[in-house]
Design a protein around this motif. Sequence first.
Motif, PDB file in Angstrom:
ATOM      1  N   ILE A   1      31.621  44.639  44.442  1.00 20.18           N
ATOM      2  CA  ILE A   1      31.603  45.430  45.674  1.00 20.18           C
ATOM      3  C   ILE A   1      32.826  45.044  46.497  1.00 20.18           C
ATOM      4  CG2 ILE A   1      30.386  45.876  47.835  1.00 20.18           C
ATOM      5  CD1 ILE A   1      28.940  47.026  45.480  1.00 20.18           C
ATOM      6  N   CYS A   2      33.675  46.017  46.803  1.00 21.22           N
ATOM      7  CA  CYS A   2      34.896  45.743  47.569  1.00 21.22           C
ATOM      8  C   CYS A   2      34.995  46.720  48.732  1.00 21.22           C
ATOM      9  CB  CYS A   2      36.134  45.864  46.681  1.00 21.22           C
ATOM     10  SG  CYS A   2      37.687  45.512  47.547  1.00 21.22           S
ATOM     11  N   GLU A   3      34.761  46.203  49.935  1.00 21.88           N
ATOM     12  CA  GLU A   3      34.949  46.986  51.148  1.00 21.88           C
ATOM     13  C   GLU A   3      36.355  46.711  51.683  1.00 21.88           C
ATOM     14  OE1 GLU A   3      31.778  45.940  53.779  1.00 21.88           O
ATOM     15  OE2 GLU A   3      30.236  46.332  52.285  1.00 21.88           O
ATOM     16  N   ALA A   4      36.892  47.645  52.440  1.00 19.99           N
ATOM     17  CA  ALA A   4      38.275  47.505  52.880  1.00 19.99           C
ATOM     18  C   ALA A   4      38.446  47.952  54.325  1.00 19.99           C
ATOM     19  CB  ALA A   4      39.210  48.306  51.974  1.00 19.99           C
ATOM     20  N   VAL A   5      39.318  47.249  55.039  1.00 18.42           N
ATOM     21  CA  VAL A   5      39.737  47.632  56.389  1.00 18.42           C
ATOM     22  C   VAL A   5      41.247  47.450  56.475  1.00 18.42           C
ATOM     23  CG1 VAL A   5      37.548  47.077  57.518  1.00 18.42           C
ATOM     24  CG2 VAL A   5      39.280  45.294  57.247  1.00 18.42           C
ATOM     25  N   GLN A   6      41.851  48.095  57.481  1.00 22.16           N
ATOM     26  CA  GLN A   6      43.313  48.057  57.593  1.00 22.16           C
ATOM     27  C   GLN A   6      43.810  47.286  58.804  1.00 22.16           C
ATOM     28  OE1 GLN A   6      44.469  52.237  57.472  1.00 22.16           O
ATOM     29  NE2 GLN A   6      44.693  52.136  55.256  1.00 22.16           N
TER      30      GLN A   6
END
Length: 227
Positions: A26-31
């Motif tokens: 599971i890989c969530e991402a934010v910038q």
Amino acid sequence: MKILLIEDNSELTGNVQDFLHKEGVICEAVQTSFDAQDKLLAYEYDCVVLDIMLPDGSGLDILRFIKSQKISASVIIISAKDSLEDKITGLDWGADDYLTKPFYLSELYARLKALYRRNNLKGNDLLEVGSLQVDTCTLQVFAAGMLVDLTRKEFDLLVFLITNKNRVLSRQAIAQHLWGDYIDDLANFDFVYQHIKNLRKKITLTGNRDPIQTVYGIGYKFSDQYS
């Protein structure tokens, strides 16, 4: 394994997420730093993959935030700045590893697995609890020597329960760990019960006792008295 990727390059983010998804991660991402802090306060992660150069600040400030909030996630810094000073600063402030861009996605995954194995599995690929043996490399589970045929989600659920044995895990915590922020729009967590039910059935069909205890109104607990 559940990862938070803090990276403002959309193409790299997409590549990392696609690769890790295929590996069952599971890989969530934010910038941005702002969104990263929100995520880190709201959810638990096994590892944070952190770019130093962010549009609203330095990734090193996020690293300092992680340590000040006593967030238990491991941290891998990724950066195009291949300087000794950056590496030393990041490691001195508590990062677990440093990877210079560009990098192979397979190398990132290998480092994530190594950190997960060190921090969650005490350095071992094999988890043994009573008559259960769980091989995190081959994704095989044996109960009293008999192969237990699990789906990937059932396998991840079992590992999550074992690595938190004797701790009561809420249905929400289990859902967040296994499905990430996809659960935000769900009305309930009834699907967790179904996965627990299936896992119990497959273990007990081998003639072994059910190791998962239901804590009514709260969630579930894996007992270390299992044998």
